[in-house]
Design a protein around this motif. Structure first.
Motif, PDB file in Angstrom:
ATOM      1  N   MET A 395       5.750   1.157   1.769  1.00 33.51           N
ATOM      2  CA  MET A 395       4.900  -0.146   3.079  1.00 33.51           C
ATOM      3  C   MET A 395       4.703   0.611   4.505  1.00 33.51           C
ATOM      4  N   VAL A 396       5.934   0.806   4.539  1.00 29.25           N
ATOM      5  CA  VAL A 396       6.032   1.675   5.714  1.00 29.25           C
ATOM      6  C   VAL A 396       5.800   2.580   6.425  1.00 29.25           C
ATOM      7  N   GLU A 397       5.198   3.482   5.316  1.00 27.45           N
ATOM      8  CA  GLU A 397       4.067   4.458   5.976  1.00 27.45           C
ATOM      9  C   GLU A 397       3.282   4.070   5.871  1.00 27.45           C
ATOM     10  N   ARG A 398       2.584   3.490   4.774  1.00 29.29           N
ATOM     11  CA  ARG A 398       0.629   2.729   4.501  1.00 29.29           C
ATOM     12  C   ARG A 398       0.369   2.323   6.134  1.00 29.29           C
ATOM     13  N   ASP A 399       1.320   1.522   6.698  1.00 30.15           N
ATOM     14  CA  ASP A 399       1.140   0.078   6.812  1.00 30.15           C
ATOM     15  C   ASP A 399       1.820   1.006   8.726  1.00 30.15           C
TER      16      ASP A 399
END
Length: 959
Positions: A395-399
């Motif tokens: 989640m964090v890396e994508r967004d």
């Protein structure tokens, strides 16, 4: 050769194998890509160990397989059926094991590379979402497998690609160990439901990058630094920026906020690729016990958003996502919580572009373990921690490059445990520029925000005042209601009361209504299906239909109410006479983008109009603006000033003159209808005539007024219970619908005690009571007339022990013909005592059919509030006091018995309710009951209606 797959990976608690590390998502670059969306061959098996010779061997034959569309869910394309549960797992709870009866969908896609596809061979295959797990082969070689349905996974495939005839095979299981982490109050819908893309990765291309773009509100400057795994340069032409990756630069900028979503276009260029950037400068911090952006505290006016389409489920296209964002903006919503998983990444691009604050929530919920006291909960089991950390990282890396994302959420309703702590620590370490949220831990051990669901108004006020007690740290944290105002069926009620609290106490930083859209599935016979309509052995009924939008994305009355309650400009008459107070309730924007037209209305008709000169007030400022003089020669009657705040120019999300906010200022009171009792009752052949009215001489029942035939007029206290009346099972002490049925209010009996013909009145005395109970309502109908009109005065006195409020109190009758309805009072839409903020006094009209609100499960609906007079079916009706008006082509009993709108068959009679009062709505289907001030108490009451023949029966509506 026939092989049998091993299914051990399905029950493995690990996140999977073979996938590349997570990275930032971006929509496009100058590197080539190939969408693999479209028609795929499909084979469904009942169990997870189906033959897979067509996957592992070259000599596959899928010619007799079915076809499905990717992105999509196979159960919405004619293969199996969807299942809805709120929190109960639809399989035995035995983690990490899943049933042998595990529907498994084998997907095949054959594709050629474009003629100009680069020959260097570097490529990755990307899956943006597959439920619940996937195992992938390309050209007979297994790439790996993964879990984490709403998260991206990529695989290196360049060395396996061919020019033509590439065979991509994906095996998807409905259930896996990952399903234990995805118990998220939604339909269980297996399939490849997000995009599948082949991405060329040239030498020197970017694998991952992190845009750091902070804003200093004191100096008005932004600092930009782009970290990249490959060295390159960052250019932002508008700002004159041209720096190497990893190097910070500070320049004057306009900040990004949800109200002023300023984005700067840039480029990250490396030796192999040019990646477009959309940069928003903003700083998120926890300061002075408040969530602040760019130095100012926020007030969230938000919604929870599941992804949903009534035919495609969670497989949303860009147009549908944009429609959601535009509807939010047009209804004054400024924030969205992505419940309970990261959305399609393109949705966050739209939030950046149009302006919405985002709480980005991890793909995690283990709610079903509450049934066993959270025993064996995965978030407190170290074996599952790698899977939890994988979900957080993806989640964090994508967004991470989205300025709209201001808070990361660990998940939802997953209890507490070491795994959540590990997630929070990792996120804080990876991205210190945002806050971390989680509602399920009352000690707030891992979070920067004190978050609750469905706290009642009184408790929210105590929290706002700092009187809530609890751990010391919790009292120092800002408070939000991550879910409140459950928007199920008719409702939610009490929104305005919550908003007053949010605006009164700084610590209360708003909330997120549950939820955005009803998850009804389009059905050829039922209209929209909900839980249980597909033969599920375990389901939670229509609890999945709890949104502010109907499944077809039409706004419900609840959304219209919410827009009014959270409007960013308020118009009040708090100042000196002849003035109006305008207050700017934006957090960041001034009022320069708005115009303020006014109209002067008498009895609902506009007499004069103009524009108020309102200054460009800064956030939080108010001004007393002088109103013009009342128009000379205006007719007598009830008068109002109506002032609107509208867009002075069109924006990206709404056209010019779009109404952002409005207010009404009363000028003069209404004239109460008066009927002199001059006509005498005239007995005839079995009837009594009084003015234009004809009654049955034996029973006193009204038969006709003028040419309008009337049937069944009598006191009515019952309404088809709403989802909020019926309440949730755990609220047994407050479930008014259940208590009303227990008392028998749905089957009241009417005893005739007397019919009295007097000098100037016809009086009918009755007692209205349910079987098997001692309580009742002594009711008197008194009719008088001045020869042209007839007045009915109803007096009721309760007797017995009335321990609960009444559903409604008024009269009901049938008309033999009615279509067009015109009224002066509250409108244009439905309203009830605690859902009336959006109801404006005016002159309105509708057809009977259009008065109905199409709730997925039929229930009480369609009342118009504060009606002074109405005309329908050849009658004009005036109220003393103003009344609630409802008209429909079926009885309340038929409405109460219906499970779907298709069960409602129009009859020849239009049934009309004229209510002196209605019980409030609340949001008790999951949240609190109506506040006591909205209870319709059983106490002595008197109310009157004046009836007169209308010139036209009205068979069509003209606008």
């Amino acid at each position: 050769m026939s092989l049998r797959t091993t299914t051990a990976y399905v029950e493995d608690v690990s996140p999977g194998s073979g996938a590349l590390p997570p990275r930032a998502w971006y929509a496009s670059s100058d590197a080539r890509s190939l969408s693999l969306n479209g028609n795929w061959r499909f084979r469904l098996s009942d169990t997870a160990d189906a033959e897979d010779d067509s996957f592992a061997a070259r000599g596959y034959d899928a010619g007799d397989w079915a076809q499905v569309t990717v992105p999509g869910h196979w159960v919405l394309q004619g293969h199996g059926s969807p299942v809805y549960t709120n929190h109960l797992y639809p399989f035995p709870v035995d983690p990490p094991r899943v049933p042998t009866e595990n529907p498994t969908g084998d997907h095949l896609r054959v594709f050629d590379l474009p003629a100009d596809w680069p020959e260097d061979g570097a490529a990755v295959l990307r899956f943006d979402g597959v439920e619940s797990c996937a195992r992938i082969w390309l050209n007979g070689t297994e790439l790996g497998e993964f879990k984490g349905s709403r998260l991206p996974h990529e695989f290196t495939v360049g060395h396996l690609l061919k020019t033509v005839g590439n065979v991509l095979a994906v095996r998807v299981h409905q259930w896996s160990a990952g399903s234990y982490l995805e118990d998220q109050d939604q339909w269980w819908l297996p399939g490849i439901f997000r995009d599948v893309t082949l991405l060329h990765r040239p030498a020197g291309s970017v694998r991952d990058f992190f845009v750091h773009a902070s804003y200093d509100h004191l100096s008005g400057t932004g600092t930009l630094r782009v970290d990249s795994d490959v060295a390159g340069r960052v250019t932002v032409p508008e700002l004159g920026v041209d720096v190497a990756t990893g190097e910070p630069v500070t320049v004057p900028v306009e900040p990004w906020t949800a109200e002023t979503p300023r984005l700067y276009d840039g480029v990250l260029a490396t030796g192999g690729e040019r990646v477009p950037l959309r940069i928003g400068f903003r700083t998120v911090e926890l300061s002075d016990g408040l969530i602040k952006v760019n130095g100012r505290p926020l007030l969230f006016k938000g919604v929870n958003r599941h992804e949903w389409h009534p035919r495609r489920g969670r497989a949303l296209d860009l147009a549908t996502m944009r429609e959601d964002v535009l509807l939010m903006k047009r209804h004054n919503i400024n924030a969205v919580r992505t419940s309970h998983y990261p959305p399609h990444p393109a949705f966050l691009d739209l939030c950046d572009e149009y302006g919405l604050w985002v709480i980005d929530e991890c793909d995690l919920e283990t709610h079903g373990f509450t049934e066993q006291g959270w025993r064996d909960n995965p978030v407190d089991d170290d074996r599952w921690t790698p899977a939890l950390l994988d979900r957080a990282a993806r989640m964090v890396e994508r967004d991470k490059n989205h300025p709209s994302v201001v808070i990361w959420s660990l998940g939802n309703e997953a209890g507490t445990g070491r795994g959540l702590t590990a997630m929070a620590e990792w996120i804080h370490g990876r991205d210190g520029s945002r806050l971390v949220h989680y509602e399920g831990d009352p000690n707030c051990r891992d979070t920067d925000v004190y978050s609750r669901m469905y706290a009642r108004h009184a408790e929210v006020e105590r929290i706002g005042r700092g009187l809530d007690g609890g751990p010391h740290r919790r009292r120092e944290l800002p408070f939000i209601l991550c879910e409140y105002a459950h928007a199920m069926g008719n409702g939610p009620g009490g929104l305005a009361d919550y908003q007053r609290l949010f605006e009164a106490h700084d610590r209360l930083q708003g909330g997120f209504v549950w939820e955005w859209i009803d998850h009804g599935i389009a059905h050829p016979e039922l209209g929209y299906a909900y839980g249980g309509d597909f033969g599920e052995e375990l389901h939670d009924g229509n609890f999945v239909c709890d949104g502010l939008l109907f499944p077809d994305r039409r706004p419900s009355p609840g959304l219209v109410e919410y827009k009014k309650v959270i409007e960013p400009v308020t118009v009040t008459a708090d100042g000196p006479a002849g003035t109006v107070r305008i207050t700017n309730r934006y957090d960041f924007a001034d009022l320069s983008a708005l115009a303020f037209p006014w109209s002067y209305e008498v009895e609902g008709e506009t007499v004069d109009r103009g524009t108020l000169p309102v200054p460009a007030l800064a956030p939080g400022e108010s001004a007393e603006v002088e109103l013009p003089a009342a128009p000379a020669g205006a007719p007598a009657g009830e008068a109002h000033w109506t002032i609107r705040a509208v867009l002075a120019s069109g924006t990206s999300w709404a056209p010019r003159d779009h109404v952002v906010a409005w207010g009404q200022i009363p000028v003069s009171a209404r004239r109460v209808p008066y009927v002199a009792a001059t006509a005498r009752p005239a007995p005839g052949d079995g009837v009594i005539t009084l003015g234009p009215a004809v009654f049955d001489a034996r029973t006193g029942a009204l038969r006709r007024i003028g040419e309008a035939a009337v049937t069944g007029l009598r006191l009515d206290v019952w309404r088809a219970t709403t989802d909020n009346d019926d309440g949730a099972a755990w609220q047994s002490d407050l479930r008014y619908g259940l208590l009303w049925r227990k008392l028998g209010l749905h089957r009241m009996r009417h005893r005739l005690d007397a019919v009295e013909v007097g000098e100037d009145a016809l009086t009918v005395r009755t007692r209205v009571a349910p079987a098997a109970r001692e309580l009742g309502l002594s009711t008197v109908y008194r009719w008088t007339s001045d020869a042209d009109r007839v007045r009915l005065t109803v007096s009721t006195v309760p007797d017995g022990d009335w321990s609960v409020p009444l559903p409604r109190l008024g009269i009901r009758f049938g008309l033999s013909a009615a279509d067009l309805v015109q009224w002066y009072g509250g409108g244009p839409g439905e309203a009830y005592p605690d859902t009336r903020a959006a109801s404006a006094v005016g002159r309105w009209q509708s057809t009977v059919d259009d008065l109905q609100t199409p709730y997925v499960r039929p229930q009480e609906n369609g009342a118009r509030i504060d009606v002074r007079w109405a005309e329908l079916g050849g009658l004009r009706i005036e109220g003393d006091p103003a009344f609630h008006l409802t008209a429909r082509r079926w009885t309340t009993e038929q409405l109460d018995a219906a499970a779907h709108r298709s069960d409602l068959v129009p009859g020849d009679t239009v049934w009309v309710n004229l209510d002196h009062g209605q019980h409030g709505i609340g949001s008790q289907s999951c949240g609190p009951a109506p506040l006591p001030r909205y209870h319709l108490r059983a106490e002595p009451a008197e109310f009157s209606f004046v009836f007169s023949p209308s010139a036209a029966t009205g068979t069509t509506a003209t606008g």
